[in-house]
Design an enzyme around this catalytic site. Structure first.
Site, PDB file in Angstrom:
ATOM      1  N   ASN A 195      29.961 -71.887  64.775  1.00 18.09           N
ATOM      2  CA  ASN A 195      29.913 -73.045  65.724  1.00 18.09           C
ATOM      3  C   ASN A 195      28.498 -73.474  65.915  1.00 18.09           C
ATOM      4  O   ASN A 195      27.590 -72.604  65.897  1.00 18.09           O
ATOM      5  CB  ASN A 195      30.707 -72.729  66.729  1.00 18.09           C
ATOM      6  N   ARG A 215      31.901 -55.918  66.837  1.00 23.20           N
ATOM      7  CA  ARG A 215      33.158 -56.485  66.936  1.00 23.20           C
ATOM      8  C   ARG A 215      33.049 -57.453  68.237  1.00 23.20           C
ATOM      9  O   ARG A 215      32.303 -57.232  69.139  1.00 23.20           O
ATOM     10  CB  ARG A 215      34.269 -55.313  67.367  1.00 23.20           C
ATOM     11  N   ASP A 216      33.948 -58.557  68.186  1.00 22.60           N
ATOM     12  CA  ASP A 216      33.847 -59.483  69.060  1.00 22.60           C
ATOM     13  C   ASP A 216      34.478 -59.101  70.043  1.00 22.60           C
ATOM     14  O   ASP A 216      35.534 -58.338  70.149  1.00 22.60           O
ATOM     15  CB  ASP A 216      34.606 -60.808  68.711  1.00 22.60           C
ATOM     16  N   ILE A 217      33.863 -59.011  71.537  1.00 24.12           N
ATOM     17  CA  ILE A 217      34.540 -58.496  72.811  1.00 24.12           C
ATOM     18  C   ILE A 217      35.801 -59.257  73.075  1.00 24.12           C
ATOM     19  O   ILE A 217      36.767 -58.563  73.738  1.00 24.12           O
ATOM     20  CB  ILE A 217      33.522 -58.810  73.973  1.00 24.12           C
ATOM     21  N   HIS A 222      25.389 -67.130  65.098  1.00 21.76           N
ATOM     22  CA  HIS A 222      26.274 -66.191  64.589  1.00 21.76           C
ATOM     23  C   HIS A 222      27.413 -66.708  63.822  1.00 21.76           C
ATOM     24  O   HIS A 222      28.020 -67.648  64.042  1.00 21.76           O
ATOM     25  CB  HIS A 222      26.821 -65.398  66.083  1.00 21.76           C
ATOM     26  N   MET A 223      27.887 -65.567  63.111  1.00 26.87           N
ATOM     27  CA  MET A 223      29.150 -66.216  62.108  1.00 26.87           C
ATOM     28  C   MET A 223      30.130 -65.385  62.607  1.00 26.87           C
ATOM     29  O   MET A 223      30.063 -64.133  62.687  1.00 26.87           O
ATOM     30  CB  MET A 223      28.504 -65.949  60.635  1.00 26.87           C
ATOM     31  N   HIS A 224      31.428 -66.138  62.658  1.00 27.01           N
ATOM     32  CA  HIS A 224      32.576 -65.122  62.964  1.00 27.01           C
ATOM     33  C   HIS A 224      33.232 -64.808  61.536  1.00 27.01           C
ATOM     34  O   HIS A 224      33.389 -65.539  60.750  1.00 27.01           O
ATOM     35  CB  HIS A 224      33.402 -66.051  63.733  1.00 27.01           C
ATOM     36  N   VAL A 261      27.530 -68.963  72.813  1.00 25.32           N
ATOM     37  CA  VAL A 261      26.324 -68.166  72.707  1.00 25.32           C
ATOM     38  C   VAL A 261      25.091 -68.678  71.927  1.00 25.32           C
ATOM     39  O   VAL A 261      25.372 -69.008  70.914  1.00 25.32           O
ATOM     40  CB  VAL A 261      26.600 -66.848  72.390  1.00 25.32           C
TER      41      VAL A 261
HETATM   42  P1  5GP Z   1      30.980 -68.973  70.101  1.00 24.54           P
HETATM   43  O1  5GP Z   1      31.911 -69.782  70.859  1.00 24.54           O
HETATM   44  O2  5GP Z   1      29.572 -69.198  70.526  1.00 24.54           O
HETATM   45  O3  5GP Z   1      30.956 -69.269  68.573  1.00 24.54           O
HETATM   46  O4  5GP Z   1      31.460 -67.551  70.096  1.00 24.54           O
HETATM   47  C1  5GP Z   1      30.834 -66.622  70.867  1.00 24.54           C
HETATM   48  C2  5GP Z   1      31.514 -65.478  70.563  1.00 24.54           C
HETATM   49  O5  5GP Z   1      30.651 -64.144  71.190  1.00 24.54           O
HETATM   50  C3  5GP Z   1      33.023 -65.336  71.247  1.00 24.54           C
HETATM   51  O6  5GP Z   1      33.886 -65.000  70.253  1.00 24.54           O
HETATM   52  C4  5GP Z   1      32.902 -64.421  72.465  1.00 24.54           C
HETATM   53  O7  5GP Z   1      33.926 -63.653  72.592  1.00 24.54           O
HETATM   54  C5  5GP Z   1      31.625 -63.284  71.867  1.00 24.54           C
HETATM   55  N1  5GP Z   1      31.006 -62.708  72.767  1.00 24.54           N
HETATM   56  C6  5GP Z   1      30.328 -63.083  74.075  1.00 24.54           C
HETATM   57  N2  5GP Z   1      29.664 -62.360  74.647  1.00 24.54           N
HETATM   58  C7  5GP Z   1      29.745 -61.069  74.083  1.00 24.54           C
HETATM   59  C8  5GP Z   1      29.161 -59.678  74.186  1.00 24.54           C
HETATM   60  O8  5GP Z   1      28.696 -59.479  75.186  1.00 24.54           O
HETATM   61  N3  5GP Z   1      29.640 -58.930  73.131  1.00 24.54           N
HETATM   62  C9  5GP Z   1      30.449 -58.990  72.135  1.00 24.54           C
HETATM   63  N4  5GP Z   1      31.034 -57.965  71.250  1.00 24.54           N
HETATM   64  N5  5GP Z   1      30.760 -60.495  71.882  1.00 24.54           N
HETATM   65  C10 5GP Z   1      30.533 -61.274  72.787  1.00 24.54           C
END
Ligand code: 5GP
Ligand code: ZN
Length: 113
Positions: free
Chosen positions: A86, A28-30, A99-101, A95
């Protein structure tokens, strides 16, 4: 390795893992932006889509397969969902580990940025 997602894969940083196999982990996204907001990542550190080699391409198909399965299990397959990857600074990637949302559970905006 100071990559936060590698640390999640290694179990060094806690996360709410919903699925894992030999290749990928989903958690799960934080900071969820929708009722369903999962991240599907390869266990291997690949910095972004732009760093994906020809031989690594099949991981994307596997991530989509897992995302589709999690969408069904999460009850959003019928209502609809969105998969987002992204890439890079202007692509909104924060990050630097591929990763895929998986987003669902509400009507998402029609905008593409
Ligand atoms: P990006 O913007 O790189 O596509 O998305 C990174 C995602 O990683 C964000 O939605 C953010 O909330 C999530 N995220 C960042 N750090 C952590 C973490 O330590 N744990 C979890 N579960 N999600 C994280
Ligand atoms: Zn990593």
């Amino acid at each position: 390795m100071d990559c936060i997602f590698c640390q999640i894969v290694a179990g060094e940083v806690p996360s709410d893992i919903v699925y894992q196999d030999e290749e990928v982990v989903a958690f799960r996204d934080i900071n969820p932006v929708a009722p369903t907001h999962l991240l599907i990542i390869p266990k291997r550190h690949i910095p972004s889509l732009a760093h994906l080699s020809e031989t690594e391409l099949p991981i994307i198909g596997h991530m989509v397969k897992v995302a589709n399965q999690l969408a069904r299990e999460g009850g959003v397959a019928e209502s609809g969902y969105r998969l987002v990857i992204n890439c890079g600074e202007q692509g909104g990637q924060l990050v630097p580990h591929l990763h895929m949302h998986l987003l669902g559970g509400r009507r998402l905006s029609g905008g593409l940025g």
